[in-house]
Design a protein around this motif. Structure first.
Motif, PDB file in Angstrom:
ATOM      1  N   UNK A 127       0.844  -1.204   0.000  1.00  0.00           N
ATOM      2  CA  UNK A 127       0.000   0.000   0.000  1.00  0.00           C
ATOM      3  C   UNK A 127       0.874   1.248   0.000  1.00  0.00           C
ATOM      4  N   UNK A 128       0.498   2.197  -0.851  1.00  0.00           N
ATOM      5  CA  UNK A 128       1.240   3.450  -0.987  1.00  0.00           C
ATOM      6  C   UNK A 128       2.201   3.450  -2.159  1.00  0.00           C
ATOM      7  N   UNK A 129       2.563   2.280  -2.653  1.00  0.00           N
ATOM      8  CA  UNK A 129       3.453   2.201  -3.816  1.00  0.00           C
ATOM      9  C   UNK A 129       2.620   2.178  -5.089  1.00  0.00           C
ATOM     10  N   UNK A 130       3.272   2.391  -6.232  1.00  0.00           N
ATOM     11  CA  UNK A 130       2.594   2.322  -7.522  1.00  0.00           C
ATOM     12  C   UNK A 130       2.528   0.879  -7.992  1.00  0.00           C
ATOM     13  N   UNK A 131       1.432   0.530  -8.634  1.00  0.00           N
ATOM     14  CA  UNK A 131       1.280  -0.808  -9.195  1.00  0.00           C
ATOM     15  C   UNK A 131       2.133  -0.942 -10.460  1.00  0.00           C
ATOM     16  N   UNK A 132       2.261  -2.177 -10.936  1.00  0.00           N
ATOM     17  CA  UNK A 132       3.018  -2.421 -12.165  1.00  0.00           C
ATOM     18  C   UNK A 132       2.119  -2.139 -13.370  1.00  0.00           C
ATOM     19  N   UNK A 133       2.554  -1.226 -14.213  1.00  0.00           N
ATOM     20  CA  UNK A 133       1.753  -0.837 -15.376  1.00  0.00           C
ATOM     21  C   UNK A 133       2.659  -0.282 -16.464  1.00  0.00           C
ATOM     22  N   UNK A 134       2.116  -0.242 -17.661  1.00  0.00           N
ATOM     23  CA  UNK A 134       2.789   0.360 -18.811  1.00  0.00           C
ATOM     24  C   UNK A 134       1.826   1.371 -19.429  1.00  0.00           C
ATOM     25  N   UNK A 135       2.346   2.548 -19.724  1.00  0.00           N
ATOM     26  CA  UNK A 135       1.594   3.551 -20.467  1.00  0.00           C
ATOM     27  C   UNK A 135       2.503   4.020 -21.601  1.00  0.00           C
ATOM     28  N   UNK A 140       2.779  13.831 -28.782  1.00  0.00           N
ATOM     29  CA  UNK A 140       1.923  14.902 -28.271  1.00  0.00           C
ATOM     30  C   UNK A 140       1.347  14.595 -26.889  1.00  0.00           C
ATOM     31  N   UNK A 141       1.816  13.514 -26.276  1.00  0.00           N
ATOM     32  CA  UNK A 141       1.332  13.148 -24.947  1.00  0.00           C
ATOM     33  C   UNK A 141       0.004  12.426 -24.945  1.00  0.00           C
ATOM     34  N   UNK A 142      -0.417  11.918 -26.112  1.00  0.00           N
ATOM     35  CA  UNK A 142      -1.682  11.185 -26.209  1.00  0.00           C
ATOM     36  C   UNK A 142      -1.421   9.713 -25.902  1.00  0.00           C
ATOM     37  N   UNK A 143      -2.228   9.155 -25.010  1.00  0.00           N
ATOM     38  CA  UNK A 143      -2.079   7.763 -24.593  1.00  0.00           C
ATOM     39  C   UNK A 143      -2.454   6.846 -25.749  1.00  0.00           C
ATOM     40  N   UNK A 144      -1.524   5.960 -26.117  1.00  0.00           N
ATOM     41  CA  UNK A 144      -1.721   5.015 -27.217  1.00  0.00           C
ATOM     42  C   UNK A 144      -1.906   3.585 -26.734  1.00  0.00           C
ATOM     43  N   UNK A 145      -1.445   3.300 -25.535  1.00  0.00           N
ATOM     44  CA  UNK A 145      -1.496   1.927 -25.011  1.00  0.00           C
ATOM     45  C   UNK A 145      -1.384   1.978 -23.498  1.00  0.00           C
ATOM     46  N   UNK A 146      -2.120   1.101 -22.822  1.00  0.00           N
ATOM     47  CA  UNK A 146      -1.960   0.929 -21.379  1.00  0.00           C
ATOM     48  C   UNK A 146      -2.049  -0.548 -21.040  1.00  0.00           C
ATOM     49  N   UNK A 147      -1.365  -0.908 -19.985  1.00  0.00           N
ATOM     50  CA  UNK A 147      -1.483  -2.253 -19.421  1.00  0.00           C
ATOM     51  C   UNK A 147      -1.352  -2.151 -17.912  1.00  0.00           C
ATOM     52  N   UNK A 160       3.613  -6.052 -26.864  1.00  0.00           N
ATOM     53  CA  UNK A 160       2.391  -5.283 -27.173  1.00  0.00           C
ATOM     54  C   UNK A 160       2.611  -3.799 -26.957  1.00  0.00           C
ATOM     55  N   UNK A 161       3.324  -3.462 -25.896  1.00  0.00           N
ATOM     56  CA  UNK A 161       3.607  -2.045 -25.614  1.00  0.00           C
ATOM     57  C   UNK A 161       4.449  -1.435 -26.732  1.00  0.00           C
ATOM     58  N   UNK A 162       5.466  -2.141 -27.153  1.00  0.00           N
ATOM     59  CA  UNK A 162       6.373  -1.612 -28.169  1.00  0.00           C
ATOM     60  C   UNK A 162       5.751  -1.617 -29.563  1.00  0.00           C
ATOM     61  N   UNK A 163       4.780  -2.492 -29.791  1.00  0.00           N
ATOM     62  CA  UNK A 163       4.146  -2.586 -31.111  1.00  0.00           C
ATOM     63  C   UNK A 163       3.409  -1.308 -31.491  1.00  0.00           C
ATOM     64  N   UNK A 164       2.922  -0.546 -30.505  1.00  0.00           N
ATOM     65  CA  UNK A 164       2.186   0.679 -30.831  1.00  0.00           C
ATOM     66  C   UNK A 164       3.111   1.833 -31.209  1.00  0.00           C
ATOM     67  N   UNK A 165       4.397   1.670 -30.984  1.00  0.00           N
ATOM     68  CA  UNK A 165       5.342   2.723 -31.348  1.00  0.00           C
ATOM     69  C   UNK A 165       5.557   2.703 -32.848  1.00  0.00           C
TER      70      UNK A 165
END
Length: 165
Positions: A127-135, A140-147, A160-165
């Protein structure tokens, strides 16, 4: 709120990840030299945000190593490895590992990055830490992928994360 697990035990986050197609909220994170950086400092670059609880755990360390190898040489892309670890720990880890294709950033001051992006674990032993995620965001700072990685002990889906690049 999202429900994730740690070794099968349920943990709740304070929200959900940003929506694909939305603008990533600005942030203020601490660099290894104790200066601060924000989203605008990365304008014009694609970003992979590798977010995790602590660089001093096996899976978190592996994700930093993997992104250093896999994404470090992509054109116009920066990999930001974000945790609530102190900048000193992040710098020590990357120095000892010889990792120079990733940028470690700390959310230690107030956890606002995790809170704003629905990443803060609000119960359980972490508790208090950040969960494991990818954004992943575009230039332009527009979100293309999240996990949101459902089991904290698991690695994210790098391909999958790298495929959107």
């Amino acid at each position: 709120m999202a429900t994730i697990t740690l070794k099968g035990n349920p943990i709740t986050t304070n929200g959900t990840l940003p929506e694909v197609g939305s603008k990533l909220a600005d942030f203020s994170l601490v660099k290894n030299d104790l200066s601060t950086t924000s989203l605008s400092d990365f304008n014009g670059s694609k970003l992979v945000l590798n977010i995790f609880p602590s660089i001093d755990t096996g899976t978190c360390a592996t994700s930093v190593r993997q992104f250093n190898t896999k994404a470090g040489n992509l054109s116009n892309t920066k990999v930001l490895c974000i945790s609530r670890d102190l900048p000193f720990a992040q710098k020590r880890f990357c120095g000892a590992e010889g990792l120079d294709n990733v940028i470690t950033l700390s959310d230690f001051k107030d956890g606002s990055f995790g809170k704003t992006n629905g990443l803060e674990m609000i119960d359980g032993p972490l508790a208090g830490l950040n969960s494991r995620a990818i954004i992943v965001v575009d230039e332009n700072g527009i979100v293309k992928y999240t996990e949101q990685v459902v089991e904290i002990a698991n690695e994210p889906d790098y391909e999958s994360a790298l495929a959107v690049l």
